[in-house]
Motif scaffolding. Sequence first.
Motif, PDB file in Angstrom:
ATOM      1  N   GLY A  47       0.777  -1.230   0.000  1.00 41.46           N
ATOM      2  CA  GLY A  47       0.000   0.000   0.000  1.00 41.46           C
ATOM      3  C   GLY A  47       0.803   1.272   0.000  1.00 41.46           C
ATOM      4  O   GLY A  47       0.232   2.363  -0.061  1.00 41.46           O
ATOM      5  N   ARG A 102       0.177  -5.921  -8.330  1.00 41.02           N
ATOM      6  CA  ARG A 102       0.138  -5.657  -6.894  1.00 41.02           C
ATOM      7  C   ARG A 102       1.365  -4.869  -6.458  1.00 41.02           C
ATOM      8  O   ARG A 102       1.345  -4.176  -5.454  1.00 41.02           O
ATOM      9  CB  ARG A 102       0.043  -6.980  -6.134  1.00 41.02           C
ATOM     10  CG  ARG A 102      -1.279  -7.716  -6.366  1.00 41.02           C
ATOM     11  CD  ARG A 102      -1.252  -9.122  -5.803  1.00 41.02           C
ATOM     12  NE  ARG A 102      -1.038  -9.121  -4.357  1.00 41.02           N
ATOM     13  CZ  ARG A 102      -0.772 -10.230  -3.654  1.00 41.02           C
ATOM     14  NH1 ARG A 102      -0.679 -11.396  -4.262  1.00 41.02           N
ATOM     15  NH2 ARG A 102      -0.592 -10.153  -2.348  1.00 41.02           N
ATOM     16  N   THR A 146      -6.117   1.477  -7.365  1.00 45.53           N
ATOM     17  CA  THR A 146      -5.949   0.032  -7.499  1.00 45.53           C
ATOM     18  C   THR A 146      -5.407  -0.632  -6.243  1.00 45.53           C
ATOM     19  O   THR A 146      -5.462  -1.860  -6.122  1.00 45.53           O
ATOM     20  CB  THR A 146      -4.989  -0.286  -8.657  1.00 45.53           C
ATOM     21  OG1 THR A 146      -3.681   0.243  -8.357  1.00 45.53           O
ATOM     22  CG2 THR A 146      -5.491   0.339  -9.961  1.00 45.53           C
ATOM     23  N   GLY A 147      -4.838   0.162  -5.319  1.00 47.52           N
ATOM     24  CA  GLY A 147      -4.246  -0.413  -4.127  1.00 47.52           C
ATOM     25  C   GLY A 147      -2.863  -0.994  -4.341  1.00 47.52           C
ATOM     26  O   GLY A 147      -2.337  -1.693  -3.470  1.00 47.52           O
ATOM     27  N   THR A 188       1.164  -1.337  -4.561  1.00 48.85           N
ATOM     28  CA  THR A 188       2.346  -0.799  -3.900  1.00 48.85           C
ATOM     29  C   THR A 188       3.305  -0.323  -4.979  1.00 48.85           C
ATOM     30  O   THR A 188       3.504  -1.009  -5.982  1.00 48.85           O
ATOM     31  CB  THR A 188       3.028  -1.875  -3.046  1.00 48.85           C
ATOM     32  OG1 THR A 188       2.071  -2.406  -2.121  1.00 48.85           O
ATOM     33  CG2 THR A 188       4.213  -1.311  -2.289  1.00 48.85           C
TER      34      THR A 188
END
Length: 296
Positions: A30, A149, A179-180, A182
Amino acid sequence: MDLALETDQLGKRYGKRWALRDCSLHLPTGCVAALVGPNGAGKSTLLHLAVGLLRSDAGTVRVLGESPYGNTAVLSEIGFVAQDTPLYRDFTAAELITMGARLNRRWDAALARNRLAQLGIPPGQPVGRLSGGQRAQVALALALAKRPRLLLLDEPVASLDPLARNNFLRLLVDSAAETGATVLLSSHLLADLERACDYLIVLNAARVRLVGTVNELIAEHRHLVGPRHGHHPIPGVTAVVQADHTERQTTLLARIHKPVADPAWTMREVTLEDLILAYLSEGDTQAGHTEWEVSA
């Protein structure tokens, strides 16, 4: 704490030279993280190890809990924009989006089209004819269409003008929030990083010098101004990162664990740029005299 990237004593060597050594860090999920260091500090090497392009010579690297090297499952969760934003220059942006759908098991073509439409990038023009800023935006849109991700960016804005950099970073931050994902962003441009990033990793001389959230790191450091200082301890100071002396006065950038109560010292807050520059100047960046042969 869920981790997007973790390394333990990670090292990569080219011949006798360590490009990265004893690198240990944790990047929580995140975050939008800044990866900062001078040329040759090991930033690109760290990113290439994280995306499985290199195999380590020491230690371990794990992405989303798994080793990335040769691991197609975890690599499908990673987006990567390399330093020179490599794209097939004869392909149009629309053709690159179509090709991406064929190469990735999870692909959001609509996201890429919408992002590029918002930026006014023509779909039918070969990307080799686009400006540097437009090509960078195409590369970012393709990376985001993968719905990664973890998104890794190696100096993506180095060659862009201020307006193009601002547009790129705004899209990056908005997309990460949406989108969340990292994000780990390598850059030399400290002012841009201060606007975009909430986590910091400082590399120098192939080693990690500083890592943590921006707010916590700034809160843990202070400028101290006081009388000429020897080497005696100062209550509240954990470590002195940088020291400047005049005949009568000393200015320190120090890591503290509590406010310095000694009235002889004046405390001032530090900026992110202060912090980065202090830790960059801290490392061993001088070549040993034995490496140089000086002719008489």
